[in-house]
Design a protein around this motif. Structure first.
Motif, PDB file in Angstrom:
ATOM      1  N   PHE A  69       0.858  -1.180   0.000  1.00  0.00           N
ATOM      2  CA  PHE A  69       0.000   0.000   0.000  1.00  0.00           C
ATOM      3  C   PHE A  69       0.894   1.230   0.000  1.00  0.00           C
ATOM      4  O   PHE A  69       1.114   1.888   1.002  1.00  0.00           O
ATOM      5  CB  PHE A  69      -0.937  -0.029   1.202  1.00  0.00           C
ATOM      6  CG  PHE A  69      -1.783  -1.260   1.213  1.00  0.00           C
ATOM      7  CD1 PHE A  69      -2.842  -1.395   0.332  1.00  0.00           C
ATOM      8  CD2 PHE A  69      -1.495  -2.324   2.041  1.00  0.00           C
ATOM      9  CE1 PHE A  69      -3.587  -2.552   0.301  1.00  0.00           C
ATOM     10  CE2 PHE A  69      -2.253  -3.479   2.017  1.00  0.00           C
ATOM     11  CZ  PHE A  69      -3.296  -3.587   1.140  1.00  0.00           C
ATOM     12  N   ALA A  72       0.749   5.666  -5.502  1.00  0.00           N
ATOM     13  CA  ALA A  72       0.073   5.169  -6.699  1.00  0.00           C
ATOM     14  C   ALA A  72       1.089   4.723  -7.732  1.00  0.00           C
ATOM     15  O   ALA A  72       2.120   5.351  -7.933  1.00  0.00           O
ATOM     16  CB  ALA A  72      -0.822   6.249  -7.276  1.00  0.00           C
ATOM     17  N   GLY A  77      -1.972   0.669  -5.539  1.00  0.00           N
ATOM     18  CA  GLY A  77      -2.069   2.027  -6.071  1.00  0.00           C
ATOM     19  C   GLY A  77      -2.168   2.064  -7.574  1.00  0.00           C
ATOM     20  O   GLY A  77      -2.564   3.077  -8.149  1.00  0.00           O
ATOM     21  N   ALA A  80      -5.469   3.292  -9.052  1.00  0.00           N
ATOM     22  CA  ALA A  80      -6.014   4.594  -8.693  1.00  0.00           C
ATOM     23  C   ALA A  80      -6.685   5.251  -9.878  1.00  0.00           C
ATOM     24  O   ALA A  80      -6.205   5.183 -11.006  1.00  0.00           O
ATOM     25  CB  ALA A  80      -4.891   5.494  -8.181  1.00  0.00           C
ATOM     26  N   ASP A 117      -4.619  -5.833  -3.880  1.00  0.00           N
ATOM     27  CA  ASP A 117      -3.302  -5.662  -4.491  1.00  0.00           C
ATOM     28  C   ASP A 117      -3.153  -6.446  -5.790  1.00  0.00           C
ATOM     29  O   ASP A 117      -2.074  -6.493  -6.363  1.00  0.00           O
ATOM     30  CB  ASP A 117      -2.208  -6.098  -3.516  1.00  0.00           C
ATOM     31  CG  ASP A 117      -0.848  -5.535  -3.888  1.00  0.00           C
ATOM     32  OD1 ASP A 117      -0.788  -4.352  -4.257  1.00  0.00           O
ATOM     33  OD2 ASP A 117       0.140  -6.282  -3.821  1.00  0.00           O
ATOM     34  N   ASN A 145     -12.024   2.809  -0.622  1.00  0.00           N
ATOM     35  CA  ASN A 145     -11.604   3.551  -1.807  1.00  0.00           C
ATOM     36  C   ASN A 145     -12.361   4.876  -1.820  1.00  0.00           C
ATOM     37  O   ASN A 145     -13.513   4.942  -2.243  1.00  0.00           O
ATOM     38  CB  ASN A 145     -11.895   2.738  -3.064  1.00  0.00           C
ATOM     39  CG  ASN A 145     -11.406   3.430  -4.331  1.00  0.00           C
ATOM     40  OD1 ASN A 145     -11.013   4.584  -4.311  1.00  0.00           O
ATOM     41  ND2 ASN A 145     -11.429   2.708  -5.444  1.00  0.00           N
ATOM     42  N   ASP A 147     -11.621   7.396  -3.589  1.00  0.00           N
ATOM     43  CA  ASP A 147     -11.489   8.047  -4.890  1.00  0.00           C
ATOM     44  C   ASP A 147     -12.637   7.728  -5.839  1.00  0.00           C
ATOM     45  O   ASP A 147     -12.921   8.507  -6.744  1.00  0.00           O
ATOM     46  CB  ASP A 147     -10.185   7.617  -5.577  1.00  0.00           C
ATOM     47  CG  ASP A 147      -8.987   8.414  -5.114  1.00  0.00           C
ATOM     48  OD1 ASP A 147      -9.181   9.498  -4.551  1.00  0.00           O
ATOM     49  OD2 ASP A 147      -7.849   7.945  -5.313  1.00  0.00           O
ATOM     50  N   LYS A 247      -7.672   4.758   0.098  1.00  0.00           N
ATOM     51  CA  LYS A 247      -7.119   5.412  -1.084  1.00  0.00           C
ATOM     52  C   LYS A 247      -7.777   6.763  -1.278  1.00  0.00           C
ATOM     53  O   LYS A 247      -9.004   6.877  -1.342  1.00  0.00           O
ATOM     54  CB  LYS A 247      -7.313   4.546  -2.333  1.00  0.00           C
ATOM     55  CG  LYS A 247      -6.700   5.182  -3.582  1.00  0.00           C
ATOM     56  CD  LYS A 247      -6.585   4.225  -4.752  1.00  0.00           C
ATOM     57  CE  LYS A 247      -7.940   3.827  -5.297  1.00  0.00           C
ATOM     58  NZ  LYS A 247      -7.798   3.043  -6.539  1.00  0.00           N
ATOM     59  N   ARG A 248      -6.979   7.788  -1.362  1.00  0.00           N
ATOM     60  CA  ARG A 248      -7.472   9.134  -1.638  1.00  0.00           C
ATOM     61  C   ARG A 248      -6.424   9.859  -2.469  1.00  0.00           C
ATOM     62  O   ARG A 248      -5.252   9.879  -2.120  1.00  0.00           O
ATOM     63  CB  ARG A 248      -7.728   9.898  -0.333  1.00  0.00           C
ATOM     64  CG  ARG A 248      -8.253  11.307  -0.532  1.00  0.00           C
ATOM     65  CD  ARG A 248      -9.594  11.317  -1.243  1.00  0.00           C
ATOM     66  NE  ARG A 248     -10.150  12.664  -1.320  1.00  0.00           N
ATOM     67  CZ  ARG A 248     -11.157  13.027  -2.121  1.00  0.00           C
ATOM     68  NH1 ARG A 248     -11.726  12.117  -2.922  1.00  0.00           N
ATOM     69  NH2 ARG A 248     -11.618  14.248  -2.137  1.00  0.00           N
ATOM     70  N   GLY A 250      -5.261   8.890  -5.221  1.00  0.00           N
ATOM     71  CA  GLY A 250      -4.351   7.930  -5.819  1.00  0.00           C
ATOM     72  C   GLY A 250      -3.275   7.436  -4.881  1.00  0.00           C
ATOM     73  O   GLY A 250      -2.409   6.659  -5.285  1.00  0.00           O
ATOM     74  N   TRP A 252      -2.340   5.571  -1.118  1.00  0.00           N
ATOM     75  CA  TRP A 252      -2.873   4.718  -0.049  1.00  0.00           C
ATOM     76  C   TRP A 252      -2.301   5.129   1.290  1.00  0.00           C
ATOM     77  O   TRP A 252      -1.096   5.350   1.421  1.00  0.00           O
ATOM     78  CB  TRP A 252      -2.538   3.255  -0.325  1.00  0.00           C
ATOM     79  CG  TRP A 252      -3.285   2.678  -1.483  1.00  0.00           C
ATOM     80  CD1 TRP A 252      -2.911   2.705  -2.789  1.00  0.00           C
ATOM     81  CD2 TRP A 252      -4.528   1.992  -1.425  1.00  0.00           C
ATOM     82  NE1 TRP A 252      -3.857   2.071  -3.563  1.00  0.00           N
ATOM     83  CE2 TRP A 252      -4.861   1.619  -2.758  1.00  0.00           C
ATOM     84  CE3 TRP A 252      -5.391   1.637  -0.391  1.00  0.00           C
ATOM     85  CZ2 TRP A 252      -6.008   0.930  -3.068  1.00  0.00           C
ATOM     86  CZ3 TRP A 252      -6.545   0.938  -0.702  1.00  0.00           C
ATOM     87  CH2 TRP A 252      -6.843   0.590  -2.026  1.00  0.00           C
TER      88      TRP A 252
END
Length: 410
Positions: A69, A72, A77, A80, A117, A145, A147, A247-248, A250, A252
């Motif tokens: 993690f 990105a 990642g 993303a 992953d 997630n 995003d 994830k924000r 792109g 982690w």
């Protein structure tokens, strides 16, 4: 924003009104309310009731040393939203110029691992990212997630989507929807898995034309509420896991819970995960060939996701059932082939992705147009995306491209 929200559900214990005290029977402990909202406070929402406080996670460099993690482009990642449009893969794709493309996802190395992953991004833009995955282990941490909404088409395999709101079982031929930022784990079942993952940065949901003003699915929609498999709520439980990755932008980030996040005593609302079997989609048939929009199943910002399922074909005595050649200057088209006989294409098979970009016309392979005359039925099964922004390939896509595809139409 497109939303996958359906009708309201209520599970477990909830108070008689929002934002008032709830205590479990036999306990004086106050449950903690969490409002889970889409589109700010104006859109669909769900309210959860936790035994513990839901906002006390401790930030960590990585969840229990889970170094995949990372920024990105590495491990998880790589999926993303928008990342597929950046980097060497996209640059190489742009340098190749415009052409019809064919990617053989079955030729990817099946690296396995946990779903979080295992995804390999193939195509993407600022609105959507398409990836494939061959997971063979359960997520070892909880995932959120922030995003994008996620929509997974299960080409092969099955398993369980575990969330705070309950479990959703899924199998081959199911679409699985996960609202953005919802805490979840994916637990693949036994046997080979092959998934198509779609991330929608602007949301994923049901096309507006299939809903009435009250939000119900219309009676002439190509599916009904009963077709959607909703989460089965369970009493508070503890799987012994405390790691969370979010994830924000792109990137982690790792967190650690003080106690199990599966501590809900109840919830109600319209935002929750679900599964939809592709074969529950009700196809339309016309006197002559209908455009792909009639197969529209889900909408995303800048994209329409369609389901092509076995069906009778056009019934005019002189109809040409094969899709007509067409130019769509406003969108790219991607088809993920699942099974059946694709009358307009040759050289494609299960797991193939064809990408026909805007700017040049596309249509059936030589001979397919004429051969379709007199057909009464098609047994094709495929998932299609039309996107308004150009899709760019990743390096992983370039490595599995069929170089002869464009010239095969001559």
């Amino acid at each position: 924003m497109p939303t996958g929200a359906l009708e309201r559900m209520v599970c477990g214990l909830v108070p008689s009104k929002h934002h008032i005290a709830l205590r479990e029977p036999g306990s004086q402990a106050l449950c903690h309310e969490e409002c889970f909202t889409l589109d700010g406070f104006d859109g669909p929402y769900t309210i959860m009731y936790h035994r513990g406080r839901p906002h006390t996670q401790r930030a960590t460099a990585a969840a229990h040393g889970w170094t995949a993690f990372a920024p990105a482009g590495q491990g998880a990642g790589a999926g993303a939203a928008g990342s597929a449009a950046a980097g060497a893969g996209a640059a190489a794709g742009a340098a190749r110029g415009l052409a019809k493309r064919h990617y053989l996802s079955g030729q990817l190395e099946r690296r396995g691992g946990a779903p979080v992953d295992a995804r390999v991004a193939l195509l993407g833009n600022a609105d959507v990212v398409l990836a494939v995955a061959f997971p063979d282990a359960a997520d070892p941490v909880y995932v959120a997630n922030a995003d994008a909404d996620e929509l997974i088409y299960v080409h092969q395999g099955g398993g369980v989507l575990r969330t705070q709101l309950g479990d959703v079982e899924f199998g081959a031929g199911d679409y699985v929807y996960i609202p953005r930022a919802l805490v979840y784990r994916l637990l693949p079942g036994a046997g080979p898995q092959h998934w198509l993952s779609i991330e929608g940065a602007g949301g994923i949901g049901l096309p507006a034309q299939w809903r009435n003003p009250a939000g119900q699915l219309r009676m002439d929609a190509p599916y009904c509420h009963r077709d959607f498999r909703k989460p089965v709520f369970a009493a508070p439980r503890d799987e012994g896991l405390r790691g969370l990755v979010v994830k924000r932008g792109g990137v982690w980030s790792g967190f650690e819970y003080e106690a199990s996040p599966l501590d809900l005593v109840g919830w109600d609302g319209s935002v929750y995960p679900w599964a939809f079997p592709i074969l529950c989609f009700q196809p339309r048939v016309g006197l002559t060939h209908l455009p792909p929009t009639w197969h529209g199943t889900f909408a995303a910002r800048g994209a329409l996701i369609c389901s092509f399922v076995p069906r009778p074909v056009d019934f005019h005595p002189e109809a040409v059932p094969c899709p007509y050649p067409h130019s769509s200057p406003g969108c790219d088209e991607v088809l993920f082939y699942c099974r059946g006989n694709f009358t307009s294409r040759r050289g494609v098979g299960p797991g193939s992705l064809s990408h026909h970009p805007a700017g040049i016309p596309h249509g059936p392979h030589p001979g397919a147009y004429e051969a379709s005359l007199g057909s009464k039925h098609t047994d094709e099964l495929a998932v299609m995306l039309d996107t308004t922004l150009a899709l760019q390939p990743t390096a992983a896509a370039l490595a599995i491209e069929d170089p002869k595809y464009h010239d095969s139409f001559r």
